[in-house]
Design an enzyme around this catalytic site. Sequence first.
Site, PDB file in Angstrom:
ATOM      1  N   LYS A   1      33.657  40.033  36.953  1.00  0.00           N
ATOM      2  CA  LYS A   1      32.539  39.155  37.003  1.00  0.00           C
ATOM      3  C   LYS A   1      31.259  40.007  36.716  1.00  0.00           C
ATOM      4  CE  LYS A   1      34.750  36.111  40.158  1.00  0.00           C
ATOM      5  NZ  LYS A   1      35.266  35.515  41.346  1.00  0.00           N
TER       6      LYS A   1
ATOM      7  N   GLN B   1      33.769  36.430  47.413  1.00  0.00           N
ATOM      8  CA  GLN B   1      35.274  36.666  46.889  1.00  0.00           C
ATOM      9  C   GLN B   1      36.123  36.138  47.890  1.00  0.00           C
ATOM     10  OE1 GLN B   1      35.664  37.471  43.386  1.00  0.00           O
ATOM     11  NE2 GLN B   1      37.953  36.946  43.996  1.00  0.00           N
TER      12      GLN B   1
ATOM     13  N   ASP C   1      29.648  29.322  42.633  1.00  0.00           N
ATOM     14  CA  ASP C   1      31.077  28.871  42.664  1.00  0.00           C
ATOM     15  C   ASP C   1      31.611  27.414  42.809  1.00  0.00           C
ATOM     16  OD1 ASP C   1      33.102  30.815  41.971  1.00  0.00           O
ATOM     17  OD2 ASP C   1      33.377  31.711  43.955  1.00  0.00           O
TER      18      ASP C   1
END
Length: 294
Positions: free
Chosen positions: A54, A98, A121
Amino acid sequence: MTAKIIDGKAIAKKLRAEYHARVDVLRSRYNVTPALVVILVGDNPASQSYVRGKIAGCKEVGIRSELVELPASTTEEQLLEHIERLNNDATVHGILVQLPLPAHIRVSSVLEKISVEKDVDGFHLYNMGGLVTGNTVFSPCTPYGVQKILEHENIRVEGQNVVVVGASNIVGKPTALMLMQQDATVVICHKKTRDLGHFTLLADILVVAAGVPNLIVPQIVKTGAVVIDVGFNRLPDGRIVGDVDFEGVKEKASYITPVPGGVGQMTVTMLLHNTILSAERAATATTSPFRRRA
Ligand code: NAP
């Protein structure tokens, strides 16, 4: 029939070049650099590797990224405080925690703490609900990547029979909802589905996200189906494979995504897209998209 092998890497590269150009516009016109903060709690090696991908993706398109690494002993309260600080920081456009998190931290309270306008996200409950009503602020990255692949290949979704194998909150369910919004007829299968093949044989478009190598064999794929393999499995010998018997199914499908080199490349790409979109909204909007839409 031999399928067209969809090159997710090439699609991602093309999109990333477009996103880089959008970052350049943000910089030159608004003096804004999109910024993503990734929070990693603990030292799970797989998570560390995903986070590296990422951060590298951000660099490629000109997004400023910051990695906040917290020890596994971090309390839920401490993590929520970090998120609160980032929610209030106008120079941050995207916040990503995460997953998975250590067991003592409730994932739901963490995801719901992230400001909807920075939920790049797409896992906040508001964005999840928006998948049902068709007005998300951000679409979740992997399902969005699947949608972009279909768009790029000019594969019609409207009126098609779509079967999604896998019903997780991050892949299976949102993919099904997004394709339903595009007027597909959608079936979701999961572990308790009786006779998986009965359903998969109906699929004009088969999306597989179960995490089970070789779950989908040619005998349960309709001739000419489009097969999108989201699965990402590491075999004991170190090889990475999807959920589809690629060699067998490619002789029966019309399109197929390889693993690696298919959907995986698109997930990070859509995260970059969402971060840039967030910065564009912040630079141009007087009110937040969340308030406008609510
Ligand atoms: P998950 O949370 O474990 O969910 C797996 C889903 O598949 C569950 O709904 C499960 O059913 C279902 N399933 C498992 N075995 C099955 C079987 N034999 N038949 C039918 N359904 C079955 O996994 P996930 O996070 O959605 O990820 C799925 C796969 O995609 C994994 O391989 C993961 O590594 C990969 N992935 C790839 C990307 C990418 O960027 N390429 C991103 C995310 C995930 P139940 O609901 O009944 O348990």
